[in-house]
Design a protein around this motif. Structure first.
Motif, short mmCIF file in Angstrom:
data_model
loop_
_atom_site.label_atom_id
_atom_site.label_comp_id
_atom_site.label_asym_id
_atom_site.label_seq_id
_atom_site.Cartn_x
_atom_site.Cartn_y
_atom_site.Cartn_z
N LYS A 146 2.89 4.28 -5.01
CA LYS A 146 3.97 4.10 -4.03
C LYS A 146 3.44 4.10 -2.60
O LYS A 146 3.96 3.40 -1.73
CB LYS A 146 4.99 5.23 -4.17
N ILE A 147 2.42 4.91 -2.35
CA ILE A 147 1.93 5.13 -0.99
C ILE A 147 1.50 3.82 -0.34
O ILE A 147 1.80 3.56 0.82
CB ILE A 147 0.79 6.16 -1.00
N ASN A 148 0.79 2.99 -1.10
CA ASN A 148 0.32 1.71 -0.56
C ASN A 148 0.93 0.51 -1.27
O ASN A 148 0.39 -0.60 -1.21
CB ASN A 148 -1.21 1.63 -0.63
N LYS A 149 2.06 0.73 -1.92
CA LYS A 149 2.82 -0.35 -2.57
C LYS A 149 1.95 -1.18 -3.51
O LYS A 149 1.88 -2.41 -3.42
CB LYS A 149 3.47 -1.24 -1.51
N ILE A 150 1.29 -0.49 -4.43
CA ILE A 150 0.42 -1.14 -5.41
C ILE A 150 1.19 -1.30 -6.71
O ILE A 150 1.67 -0.32 -7.28
CB ILE A 150 -0.85 -0.29 -5.64
N PRO A 151 1.35 -2.52 -7.22
CA PRO A 151 2.12 -2.72 -8.45
C PRO A 151 1.38 -2.17 -9.67
O PRO A 151 0.15 -2.21 -9.74
CB PRO A 151 2.26 -4.25 -8.54
N LEU A 152 2.15 -1.64 -10.62
CA LEU A 152 1.61 -1.15 -11.87
C LEU A 152 2.35 -1.77 -13.04
O LEU A 152 3.49 -2.22 -12.89
CB LEU A 152 1.73 0.38 -11.96
N GLN A 153 1.73 -1.79 -14.22
CA GLN A 153 2.34 -2.31 -15.43
C GLN A 153 2.12 -1.31 -16.57
O GLN A 153 1.26 -0.44 -16.49
CB GLN A 153 1.73 -3.66 -15.80
N LEU A 154 2.91 -1.44 -17.63
CA LEU A 154 2.82 -0.57 -18.79
C LEU A 154 2.44 -1.37 -20.03
O LEU A 154 2.85 -2.52 -20.19
CB LEU A 154 4.16 0.14 -19.03
#
Length: 480
Positions: free
Chosen positions: A401-409
């Motif tokens: 969240k801090i640097n708006k980095i996308p994640l996936q599952l």
């Protein structure tokens, strides 16, 4: 692709193109770390008085595994460590101890399978060898040299379809008898002067190298090592594809490469640690140690002296856990600094993940279909083939969240088998909280793999943000 994102991808391409073996991975990691001000330690030497707060260090084991760390200025004995673990090896073919072979006028070399490769992809590729060579010096010492023959000298030819009409139906081959690369023509070898086999009458327990291997291969290796052929005592040489890695796709959105699994995550871990320290004040208020650990032999189970199941990481954590760098500081009164450090630490097990395949979509679980260039993938498995659980997911999510980095599952289908990583091994060995993740790719374990070019920056940014914010984020996630 944005200029910065492309720059990260280009830096990775330079790294992977210079690293045809785990020994090269470590050598190139050392160069990056040294250029960033890291100091080298030796595991066989005492560290008393050498480790200081606010400083950066690295050490290697076997020349194929490496650990690097930076000590926060607020570090106290028993504090936590933020760790990223990866691995330096990839599936490959390795020269056998006696590799000289030949048939029907061809010179050939015998190879041994390393790991679970897609071996059919090694046919009709321009191959060479790289790795570690031990040479005897004039004073009688035996020293290692990292070598690479930077031209194609080997090839595994396929059988023409005219002689194998079923080739397009099912490509089958015997791994012991039909996977011998050709290296040249025997007639050419016979017309050349015989290579010397020894320069003395000294007893040799084993045949010298140019009796066990093709003399011409030994000559090429010796030239790369800068020694005479008779100085070559032994080696660990693996095959690699001489075609350079590069960008692909109509918009250069892909990286087309060998050894993405797992040099991509090794590079991103190293770069993430270095980037997290770019600000000279980064360690001023950090109560933790930031660490990366890249191990050899993950592809064959990690059970070696330099693998993730060895004592390499636990031994280093133990040496650091009781570190009292300032006068008057002491470890825990009950001697539990090591155990305190482990329970306060967190490990990101970084290994590449499976992107959804457009031609085999049914192989992926319907709600978990990672895409390239859309961020790192958190890997989950109920049977603990991956070590991820809710506290870990929340920690990585808060960091992202801090640097708006996308994640996936990602989870594997219930009717498919699930691979594993160093994560479960280290989680059980250390008892530290662990999460498995990695960038998505296609063609894992092929000699040529594909991943998203923008995901290099995504992973590097995630890792640097993790290191910079671990202490604050970890303190907000409660778990017994």
């Amino acid at each position: 692709m944005a200029a910065l994102s492309k720059a990260y991808a280009q830096d990775f391409l330079a790294f992977v193109n210079a690293s045809p073996s785990p020994y090269h991975v470590v050598e190139n990691a050392k160069k990056l770390l040294k250029s960033a001000g890291f100091l080298e330690l030796k595991e066989r030497e005492p560290w008393a008085g050498k480790i200081q707060k606010g400083h950066k260090y690295f050490l290697t084991r076997n020349g194929s595994s490496i650990i690097a760390f930076a000590v926060g200025k607020k570090w106290q004995a028993g504090n936590g460590i933020s760790i990223i673990g990866a691995h330096t090896d990839s599936p490959t073919l390795r020269l056998k101890p006696v590799s000289s072979k030949g048939a029907d006028g061809y010179l050939q070399v015998g190879v041994e399978l390393y790991g679970g490769g897609l071996w059919h992809t090694w046919f009709d590729r321009d191959l060479s060898v790289a790795g570690r060579v031990y040479v005897q010096t004039k004073d009688g010492n035996l020293v290692p040299k990292v070598v690479r023959i930077n031209k194609p000298i080997l090839r595994i030819p396929t059988l023409a379809i005219h002689l194998n009409h079923e080739a397009n139906v099912k490509f089958e081959f015997n791994r012991e008898t039909q996977l011998f690369p050709i290296a040249g023509l025997a007639e050419k070898e016979l017309n050349e002067p015989a290579a010397p086999t020894t320069d003395s009458d000294e007893f040799q327990p084993l045949a010298v190298a140019n009796r066990r291997h093709l003399p011409k291969v030994i000559e090429l290796v010796a030239a790369e090592a800068g020694v005479d052929a008779l100085d070559i005592r032994d080696f660990e040489l693996i095959l690699y594809d001489t075609q350079a890695s590069g960008f692909g796709g109509v918009n250069e959105e892909f990286i087309l490469s060998q050894r993405l699994d797992n040099q991509m995550m090794s590079f991103c871990a190293i770069r993430g640690l270095i980037d997290s320290l770019a600000d000279s004040t980064a360690l001023d208020n950090d109560p933790c140690i930031r660490m990366i650990s890249c191990f050899d032999h993950e592809e064959i189970g990690s059970e070696s002296a330099q693998g993730a199941r060895s004592n390499f990481l636990p031994a280093i954590v133990k040496r650091l856990s009781g570190l009292a760098a300032e006068a008057g500081e002491t470890a825990s009164a009950d001697g539990s600094a090591y155990e305190e450090t482990l329970i306060k630490s967190f490990l990101l097990s970084a290994d590449m993940a499976h992107a959804v395949h457009p031609n085999y979509g049914a192989k992926h679980e319907s709600s978990h279909r990672p895409k390239m260039n859309e961020g790192p993938v958190i890997k989950i498995n109920a049977n603990q083939r991956y070590s991820t659980n809710s506290p870990g997911i929340l920690l990585l999510e808060e960091v992202a969240k801090i640097n708006k980095i996308p994640l996936q599952l990602f989870v594997v289908r219930n009717d498919s088998t699930c691979g594993s990583t160093i994560g479960p091994a280290l989680a059980s060995l250390l008892g530290a909280r662990t999460l498995d993740m990695g960038n998505p790719q296609l063609s894992m374990h092929s000699i040529r793999e594909t991943c998203g070019a923008a995901d290099v920056q995504h992973a590097c940014n995630l890792f640097s943000t993790y290191f910079n914010n671990y202490a604050a984020v970890e303190a907000r996630i409660f778990v017994d």
